[in-house]
Design an enzyme around this catalytic site. Structure first.
Site, short mmCIF file in Angstrom:
data_model
loop_
_atom_site.label_atom_id
_atom_site.label_comp_id
_atom_site.label_asym_id
_atom_site.label_seq_id
_atom_site.Cartn_x
_atom_site.Cartn_y
_atom_site.Cartn_z
N ASP A 227 34.71 48.25 42.40
CA ASP A 227 35.84 47.47 42.92
C ASP A 227 36.63 48.43 43.82
O ASP A 227 37.34 49.31 43.33
CB ASP A 227 36.68 46.98 41.73
CG ASP A 227 38.03 46.40 42.17
OD1 ASP A 227 38.39 46.54 43.36
OD2 ASP A 227 38.72 45.83 41.31
N GLN A 230 41.37 49.23 45.99
CA GLN A 230 42.32 50.32 46.23
C GLN A 230 41.59 51.57 46.71
O GLN A 230 42.18 52.64 46.80
CB GLN A 230 43.10 50.65 44.94
CG GLN A 230 43.84 49.50 44.33
CD GLN A 230 45.05 49.07 45.17
OE1 GLN A 230 45.50 49.80 46.05
NE2 GLN A 230 45.56 47.88 44.91
N1 C6P Z 1 45.78 44.29 43.50
C1 C6P Z 1 48.14 44.83 43.33
O1 C6P Z 1 49.33 44.64 43.57
P1 C6P Z 1 42.45 40.70 46.24
O2 C6P Z 1 43.60 39.95 45.67
O3 C6P Z 1 41.14 39.97 46.07
O4 C6P Z 1 42.68 41.19 47.63
O5 C6P Z 1 42.34 42.07 45.38
C2 C6P Z 1 42.23 42.00 44.00
C3 C6P Z 1 42.24 43.37 43.41
C4 C6P Z 1 41.09 43.83 42.79
N2 C6P Z 1 41.01 45.07 42.30
C5 C6P Z 1 42.05 45.93 42.37
C6 C6P Z 1 41.89 47.31 41.83
C7 C6P Z 1 43.25 45.52 42.96
O6 C6P Z 1 44.26 46.36 43.04
C8 C6P Z 1 43.36 44.19 43.47
C9 C6P Z 1 44.64 43.70 44.06
C10 C6P Z 1 47.12 43.95 43.99
O7 C6P Z 1 47.76 45.73 42.58
C11 C6P Z 1 47.45 42.49 43.83
S1 C6P Z 1 47.42 41.98 42.14
#
Ligand code: C6P
Length: 437
Positions: A227, A230
């Protein structure tokens, strides 16, 4: 933050990538003050104060050239892709596929057909869990996750586990927010089919040793999904060097538009996986009772895609590439070191995540003994400082450390020491309001 060798977009600030998880001491530094001027949203006042935007793990601001790419597409090239035999459709298709090519080479894919456009990391992981998981997991098979994961890397696996009878197993966390990798060899059993782990924790900032994990997982004959929500924005990414099989990312975390992201996967895996969704674009032939599938990557892209988003994502990748991911990570780690120094002075503060800034990207997560994170965020907002408070979609992390929420500041390439000073000054106001916090 100034340097003797500032790197601004337009100049080439890149140097050879260090191994994943490490920064190169030779990496160019960047001039955040200068970069900030490229981001119109950062020039505004909020609640009468200049904005200090420290919520970059949630989403990043967009530079002029990303905004310009979006506008250019809609003003001049707006058409559906792959379909029309006319000039606008040709231009839209060229820009859309050109962006895929750019992203593919930027992350080290073996070709653009290994990059599937998705709405973001969440959809990319759902695609793998549903398509690969649905086709390959059987009752008693095991999926290894970690307690560090965002809900996007938990719930899709829970759903497929419920459908198939597969079991979920978890790598734990140590007291300093690192993965308990000593547990991994024991968790990798005869039924382990896939391991899914974050590159960088959104709640703790921890950078995980993906290569080390990949070696263990691959020696075991299982697959590895990373994943990278980040990861890619803050960190050099080379999917071959990481040794993973799937890498998921979100465009909006790296200065691109929302609603566009990507799944990278090894071609042979994508070839074998069934479609994720059905509709236009993803078929070759449609009969009454069956259909056949388009070639990669279109087999996984049903319906009209986010063309503008994909096109503008190229501008974001170009921008990030010019600044240099190594320089971005180093800059964030300098800000983290500076922030931690100030935060440690606050009575009653509890810090989450690894103590060494070099083990993390630009995230600092903390709690104050007397003030609820939401109150802290509200007070900081009145000071023009934007941060996030809550469980950060990582409830297993909160549970591990016995809290329901934390306050999180997250930095990016345009943040300066002055932004961190604003955070610390805002926390001093919190202390005044709540007493010795
Ligand atoms: N974290 C945060 O404020 P999306 O929403 O699909 O672009 O990303 C989801 C996601 C998946 N894995 C990790 C490690 C993330 O940090 C995130 C998104 C944001 O931490 C929104 S909750």
């Amino acid at each position: 933050m100034t340097s003797d060798h500032p790197v601004a977009p337009g100049s080439s600030g890149t140097s050879p990538s260090p191994p994943p998880g490490e920064t190169s001491s030779a990496a160019a530094s960047l001039d955040a003050e200068l970069l900030k001027r490229d981001f119109p949203a950062l020039a505004q006042e909020v609640n009468g104060k200049p904005l200090a935007y420290l919520d970059n793990a949630a989403t990043t601001q967009k530079p002029e050239e990303v905004l310009a790419a979006l506008e250019h597409y809609y003003r001049f090239d707006n058409a559906n892709v792959h379909r029309g035999i006319h000039e606008l459709s040709r231009r839209a298709t060229e820009a859309y596929e050109g962006s895929r090519k750019r992203l593919a080479s930027w992350i080290g894919a073996n070709g653009p057909e290994e990059v599937v456009w998705t709405r973001g990391t969440t959809e990319a992981i759902n695609l793998v869990a549903s398509s690969w998981g649905g086709a390959n997991l059987q009752e008693g098979d095991e999926v290894v996750l970690t307690e560090m994961e965002h809900h996007s890397n938990l719930v899709p696996w829970q759903l497929v586990a419920q459908r198939t009878g597969a079991r979920l197993r978890y790598v734990g966390l140590d007291d300093d927010g690192r993965l308990r990798l000593d547990q991994l060899p024991e968790l990798l059993g005869p039924r382990t089919r896939i391991v899914s782990v974050s590159h960088v924790s959104n709640a703790l900032g921890t950078i995980n040793p993906v290569r080390e994990i990949a070696d263990l997982v691959r020696n075991h004959g299982a697959l590895l999904l990373v994943d990278g929500a980040q990861g890619a924005a803050h960190h050099p990414v080379d999917v071959q060097g990481l040794g993973c099989d799937f890498y998921a990312l979100s465009g909006h975390k790296l200065m691109g538009p929302t609603g566009i992201g990507a799944l990278w996967a090894r071609r042979e895996l994508l070839e074998e996986m069934p479609p994720y969704q059905g509709g236009g674009e993803m078929i070759r032939i449609v009969e009454k009772d069956y259909s056949t599938w388009a070639a990669l990557p279109h087999k996984f892209e049903a319906g009209t895609p986010n063309i503008a988003g994909a096109v503008a994502l190229k501008a974001a990748v170009d921008y990030l590439d010019r600044v240099g991911p190594e320089a971005v990570l180093r800059h964030e780690q300098e800000l983290v070191a500076y922030a931690l120094e100030g935060l440690r002075e606050i009575p009653g503060i509890r810090l989450f995540g690894p103590p060494e800034p070099t083990e993390r990207s630009g995230v600092v997560s903390f709690s104050l003994s007397d003030a609820h994170p939401h109150d802290v965020a509200t007070i900081l907002d009145t000071e023009g400082v934007a941060i996030r408070a809550g469980h950060h979609c990582a409830q297993l992390v909160m549970k591990r450390y016995g809290v329901s929420a934390t306050t999180r500041a997250s930095f990016y390439l345009y943040n300066t020491r002055e932004d961190v000073d604003r955070l610390l000054a805002g926390l001093a106001t919190v202390e005044e309001i709540f007493g010795a916090s």
